[in-house]
Motif scaffolding. Structure first.
Motif, PDB file in Angstrom:
ATOM      1  N   GLN A 161      14.483  29.589  -0.231  1.00  0.00           N
ATOM      2  CA  GLN A 161      14.106  30.190   1.099  1.00  0.00           C
ATOM      3  C   GLN A 161      13.301  28.731   1.897  1.00  0.00           C
ATOM      4  N   ARG A 162      12.792  28.782   3.031  1.00  0.00           N
ATOM      5  CA  ARG A 162      12.440  27.679   3.731  1.00  0.00           C
ATOM      6  C   ARG A 162      11.202  27.854   4.633  1.00  0.00           C
ATOM      7  N   TYR A 163      10.123  27.084   4.510  1.00  0.00           N
ATOM      8  CA  TYR A 163       9.045  27.255   5.204  1.00  0.00           C
ATOM      9  C   TYR A 163       8.507  26.049   5.849  1.00  0.00           C
ATOM     10  N   LEU A 164       7.586  26.151   6.615  1.00  0.00           N
ATOM     11  CA  LEU A 164       6.797  25.040   7.501  1.00  0.00           C
ATOM     12  C   LEU A 164       5.608  24.963   6.879  1.00  0.00           C
ATOM     13  N   TYR A 165       5.190  23.492   6.357  1.00  0.00           N
ATOM     14  CA  TYR A 165       3.867  23.214   5.914  1.00  0.00           C
ATOM     15  C   TYR A 165       3.504  22.113   6.637  1.00  0.00           C
ATOM     16  N   ARG A 166       2.136  21.571   6.495  1.00  0.00           N
ATOM     17  CA  ARG A 166       1.582  20.387   7.071  1.00  0.00           C
ATOM     18  C   ARG A 166       0.740  20.071   6.033  1.00  0.00           C
ATOM     19  N   THR A 167       0.455  18.512   6.097  1.00  0.00           N
ATOM     20  CA  THR A 167      -0.668  17.973   5.346  1.00  0.00           C
ATOM     21  C   THR A 167      -0.833  16.583   6.116  1.00  0.00           C
ATOM     22  N   ARG A 168      -2.263  16.140   5.586  1.00  0.00           N
ATOM     23  CA  ARG A 168      -2.706  15.044   6.144  1.00  0.00           C
ATOM     24  C   ARG A 168      -1.895  13.667   5.897  1.00  0.00           C
ATOM     25  N   LEU A 169      -1.989  13.047   6.951  1.00  0.00           N
ATOM     26  CA  LEU A 169      -1.165  11.628   6.801  1.00  0.00           C
ATOM     27  C   LEU A 169      -1.857  10.559   6.049  1.00  0.00           C
ATOM     28  N   ASP A 170      -3.216  10.903   5.683  1.00  0.00           N
ATOM     29  CA  ASP A 170      -3.785   9.833   5.025  1.00  0.00           C
ATOM     30  C   ASP A 170      -3.922  10.106   3.513  1.00  0.00           C
ATOM     31  N   GLY A 171      -3.306  11.403   3.240  1.00  0.00           N
ATOM     32  CA  GLY A 171      -3.281  11.698   1.775  1.00  0.00           C
ATOM     33  C   GLY A 171      -4.431  12.413   1.329  1.00  0.00           C
ATOM     34  N   GLY A 178       0.637  -1.218  -0.173  1.00  0.00           N
ATOM     35  CA  GLY A 178      -0.099  -0.055  -0.067  1.00  0.00           C
ATOM     36  C   GLY A 178       0.770   1.109   0.038  1.00  0.00           C
ATOM     37  N   GLU A 179       0.602   2.350  -0.611  1.00  0.00           N
ATOM     38  CA  GLU A 179       1.526   3.304  -1.055  1.00  0.00           C
ATOM     39  C   GLU A 179       0.645   4.425  -1.262  1.00  0.00           C
ATOM     40  N   THR A 180       0.962   5.579  -0.582  1.00  0.00           N
ATOM     41  CA  THR A 180      -0.115   6.662  -0.710  1.00  0.00           C
ATOM     42  C   THR A 180       0.910   8.077  -1.077  1.00  0.00           C
ATOM     43  N   LEU A 181       0.933   8.791  -1.970  1.00  0.00           N
ATOM     44  CA  LEU A 181       1.698  10.111  -2.189  1.00  0.00           C
ATOM     45  C   LEU A 181       0.793  11.204  -1.156  1.00  0.00           C
ATOM     46  N   LEU A 182       1.674  11.652  -0.045  1.00  0.00           N
ATOM     47  CA  LEU A 182       1.141  12.669   0.566  1.00  0.00           C
ATOM     48  C   LEU A 182       1.338  14.054   0.254  1.00  0.00           C
ATOM     49  N   HIS A 237       7.938  16.801  11.642  1.00  0.00           N
ATOM     50  CA  HIS A 237       7.481  16.141  12.719  1.00  0.00           C
ATOM     51  C   HIS A 237       6.107  15.190  12.316  1.00  0.00           C
ATOM     52  N   ILE A 238       5.794  14.043  12.839  1.00  0.00           N
ATOM     53  CA  ILE A 238       4.653  13.253  12.492  1.00  0.00           C
ATOM     54  C   ILE A 238       3.833  13.559  13.967  1.00  0.00           C
ATOM     55  N   ASP A 239       2.446  13.705  13.402  1.00  0.00           N
ATOM     56  CA  ASP A 239       1.566  13.941  14.640  1.00  0.00           C
ATOM     57  C   ASP A 239       0.272  12.921  14.183  1.00  0.00           C
ATOM     58  N   GLU A 240       0.530  11.751  14.787  1.00  0.00           N
ATOM     59  CA  GLU A 240      -0.667  10.722  14.425  1.00  0.00           C
ATOM     60  C   GLU A 240      -2.064  11.015  15.055  1.00  0.00           C
ATOM     61  N   ALA A 241      -1.787  11.846  16.115  1.00  0.00           N
ATOM     62  CA  ALA A 241      -3.329  11.980  16.928  1.00  0.00           C
ATOM     63  C   ALA A 241      -3.949  13.020  16.213  1.00  0.00           C
ATOM     64  N   THR A 242      -3.437  13.861  15.449  1.00  0.00           N
ATOM     65  CA  THR A 242      -4.193  14.610  14.546  1.00  0.00           C
ATOM     66  C   THR A 242      -4.066  14.491  13.010  1.00  0.00           C
ATOM     67  N   ASN A 243      -3.631  13.420  12.791  1.00  0.00           N
ATOM     68  CA  ASN A 243      -3.574  12.874  11.207  1.00  0.00           C
ATOM     69  C   ASN A 243      -2.671  13.998  10.586  1.00  0.00           C
ATOM     70  N   GLN A 244      -1.481  14.248  10.962  1.00  0.00           N
ATOM     71  CA  GLN A 244      -0.734  15.627  10.202  1.00  0.00           C
ATOM     72  C   GLN A 244       0.797  15.125  10.262  1.00  0.00           C
TER      73      GLN A 244
END
Length: 706
Positions: free
Chosen positions: A367-377, A332-336, A348-355
């Motif tokens: 340049q460099r910035y902080l992003y987040r996205t869902r762990l379920d894709g 099983g493979e999901t592009l995030l 960081h991986i935050d499974e509790a919030t699925n992020q």
């Protein structure tokens, strides 16, 4: 700095004490006072280099009295401090001083494992009883740590892992017995010279066979416990084992294997109970599979999800550096992170919030910035770094994902930090926020730009113009270069426009100072950009630099093309030589430091990753080596190298010198006796190097407008 387990406080050394600081309230609690940080029976206070707590926080493991191994201080002494009794005990009783490495508490906190003199030991936290787990360690049979090249090119140093149940230890063993020594010579520390051997596989030499074994942490009956070696497929002399970790809640290991060319990666799940080996994931590339960015050079396996049923992986297989979620069986493979952009690293991986939090910069790759996205894709990437602070941001996120140490810099802002909450990115304390701490330094003379060469290649650059710049006059120009896959020079950070080797202020003295990032540098511009340099180091990167300089000359009449200098260190030193030799009509003066003069003299992992095998394409190595073009020198060359350089060996300097002598090319050379790759050792060295550099530039590329 370390986080507490709950993620609400930080722990760090403060004025000699080990102090816990509540991030929200600022309340400080001394966990270990400096009065207690003394060697048993001594009044001498310790310097804390690192520390760890047992799970119950009753004991603190302190690393002190450190010594350098290759590049880093990874060897030293370890002490256990009991917080209740105040008593301390040195680990490794009977072992040589400063010989312990990578001491780690077991997950249950009952034991500590460490390496000493290439062997593994376990010591009971309460009783101090030692159990030796390996006995065959030597300088060239290395248990629980690595040889020079694994450390330098894979970031592998700590070479053993506790099992989740604290009953076993998995470890690497490197067999360097067939690797020839490069013999450095110490001629200054005694009347007679002393040979310093370094096991160093040059390009074209087969890798050190490496294997992974599992051993009981409790020892055997009246003997050293036997090691069970994993039968990983493939010839050990033609493969690397660069990642390994235990899968959570299991007796299985997760291992990454690279073939020698590093263009095929295989992931294995290894059952340590029945020794079965199951390949779960294979990736190939026409150039190389990039693993250097994984885990910030931590040789652990993957970031685990769902109790070990899935993991997060970074791959460039679709042309961009993306994050994937992969099931532990590989099916099983999901592009995030879909899209035409690269991520730099996972924060960081935050499974509790699925992020999942990560660093990227889709709009400006400098340049460099902080992003987040869902762990379920199922989500889209969301930028968390607020608008308005353009530049380079970095984050150390707490285990609970609710707090972070936020750092920021750009070309006009010295590095500054604050504590923030996540995901709202608000300062914890408004009075101590970044906004109140920033002290920008106006650099109106510095600008970023893009230039497109006659080959259609667009490169990024920055330029620092002279103070009191007058566009009707002509100024000397100095190029700062690196140009290889290991580093870039065009980043939006405060050091832009500054030259640490120049005594004084280049802008005030009337120099133009410029950096350019050619194809092949590790910018966030897609895999095609980074991997275009495959088998082309010393050619396309050099042409990009030269053609970009040529275009700048055409665009800006204020550049004095009779006063053009270039300098660089290590890979940048090689680029400097190439530019001076291949394009003598452009570059008139060069200062090259610690350069690889002949690619066939560097290590196998780096050079074969980017250039292939010399047994198959030797001509590429020759065409990419500065020594091949030394006969073309027309300008002024200052060559600098430390004779004790265990990275880029001094033989590179001597071969280059011989070639220049052969063609009666006049130049200046400065060998620094027994100095390493950084040329930092020895009283007065830095001042001497800076003076030498500055005087040479003044003499051969005089400052000021004309």
């Amino acid at each position: 700095m370390h986080w507490t387990a709950n993620g609400n406080a930080s722990i760090s050394g403060t004025q000699g004490d080990l102090v816990k600081t509540d991030i929200r309230t600022g309340q400080k609690t001394v966990l270990l006072a400096q009065e207690k940080l003394r060697q048993p029976g001594s009044t001498q206070r310790m310097t804390i280099s690192d520390f760890a707590f047992t799970p119950d926080s009753a004991n603190i493991l302190v690393f002190t009295n450190t010594a350098r191994v290759w590049r880093y201080n990874t060897r030293g002494d370890y002490y256990l401090f009991n917080r209740t009794s105040g008593q301390s005990r040195q680990l490794g009783k009977g072992r040589p001083a400063q010989s312990l490495m990578f001491a780690k508490l077991s997950p249950d906190g009952h034991a500590v494992a460490y390496v000493s003199e290439h062997n593994l030991f376990v010591e009971d936290v309460v009783t101090g009883q030692q159990t030796q787990l390996t006995t065959d360690g030597t300088r060239k049979r290395i248990n629980g740590t690595f040889d020079w090249v694994y450390e330098e090119e894979f970031g592998c140093r700590d070479g053993f892992r506790w099992s989740p149940d604290s009953k076993q230890i998995a470890y690497w063993q490197v067999d360097a017995t067939k690797i020839r020594d490069y013999l450095m010579l110490n001629t200054t520390d005694s009347v007679y010279s002393r040979v310093i051997p370094v096991e160093y596989p040059k390009v074209g030499e087969a890798p050190s066979p490496t294997r992974i074994g599992v051993v009981s942490a409790t020892g055997g009956q009246n003997a050293v416990p036997p090691t069970t070696w994993l039968a990983i497929p493939g010839d050990p002399q033609q493969h690397y084992l660069n990642r390994m970790d235990w899968i959570p809640n299991s007796s299985n290991l997760f291992i990454q294997q690279l073939n020698r060319k590093q263009n095929e990666s295989k992931l294995f799940v290894c059952n340590t109970t029945n020794q079965s080996i199951t390949p779960i994931y294979t990736e190939t590339d026409k150039a190389w599979v990039d693993v250097r960015e994984r885990n910030n050079n931590d040789p652990n396996g993957g970031e685990w999800l769902n109790g070990g049923k899935a993991f997060v992986w970074v791959s460039e297989k679709d042309g961009w550096r993306h994050i994937y979620r992969i099931s532990v069986d590989g099916k099983g493979e999901t592009l995030l992170t879909p899209g035409s952009y690269d991520i730099e690293s996972i924060s960081h991986i935050d499974e509790a919030t699925n992020q999942i939090y990560f660093i990227a910069s889709p709009q400006n790759t400098n340049q460099r910035y902080l992003y987040r996205t869902r762990l379920d894709g199922k989500g889209k990437a969301e930028r968390l770094t607020p608008a308005g602070l353009d530049g380079t941001h970095s984050y150390v996120i707490s285990p609970n994902g609710k707090l972070a140490q936020h750092s920021f810099t750009n070309y006009q802002t010295p590095p500054v930090q604050e504590w923030i909450t996540l995901p709202d990115h608000k300062p914890v304390n408004a009075q101590e926020s970044m906004a109140t701490r920033m002290k920008p330094v106006t650099k109106s003379n510095v600008s970023f730009f893009k230039v497109t060469t006659e080959d259609g290649v667009t490169v990024d650059g920055w330029m620092a113009k002279p103070t009191d710049f007058d566009s009707t006059k002509k100024y000397p120009i100095v190029f700062y270069v690196y140009g290889e896959p290991a580093s870039s020079t065009v980043n939006d950070v405060f050091s832009v426009g500054q030259n640490r080797l120049f005594l004084g202020n280049m802008a005030n003295e009337g120099y133009l100072y410029v950096a350019l990032d050619n194809r092949g540098t590790p910018n966030l511009k897609g895999a095609a950009w980074r991997k275009s340099i495959y088998r082309q180091i010393g050619r396309i990167n050099i042409r990009d630099q030269a053609m970009a300089a040529k275009k700048l000359f055409a665009q800006h009449a204020y550049i004095d093309t009779s006063r053009v200098a270039v300098w660089g260190w290590s890979g940048g030193g090689s680029t400097t030589l190439h530019l001076l030799f291949q394009y003598p009509e452009i570059y008139k003066t060069g200062i090259s430091i610690a350069a690889v003069g002949n690619q066939l003299f560097y290590d196998n992992i780096y050079q074969e990753r980017y250039m292939g095998l010399p047994q198959e394409n030797r001509d590429d190595f020759v065409a990419g080596s500065p020594i091949t073009y030394a006969k073309n020198l027309r300008g002024n060359l200052l060559y600098i190298h430390g004779t004790g350089d265990d990275n880029v060996h001094y033989d590179n300097a001597e071969l280059l010198i011989n070639e220049l002598v052969k063609y009666n090319k006049q130049f200046q050379v400065m060998p620094y006796p027994n100095r390493s790759h950084g040329i930092s050792e020895g009283e007065g060295t830095q001042q001497h190097l800076r003076t030498l550099y500055t005087n040479y530039l003044h003499t051969h590329c005089p400052p000021g407008p004309r």
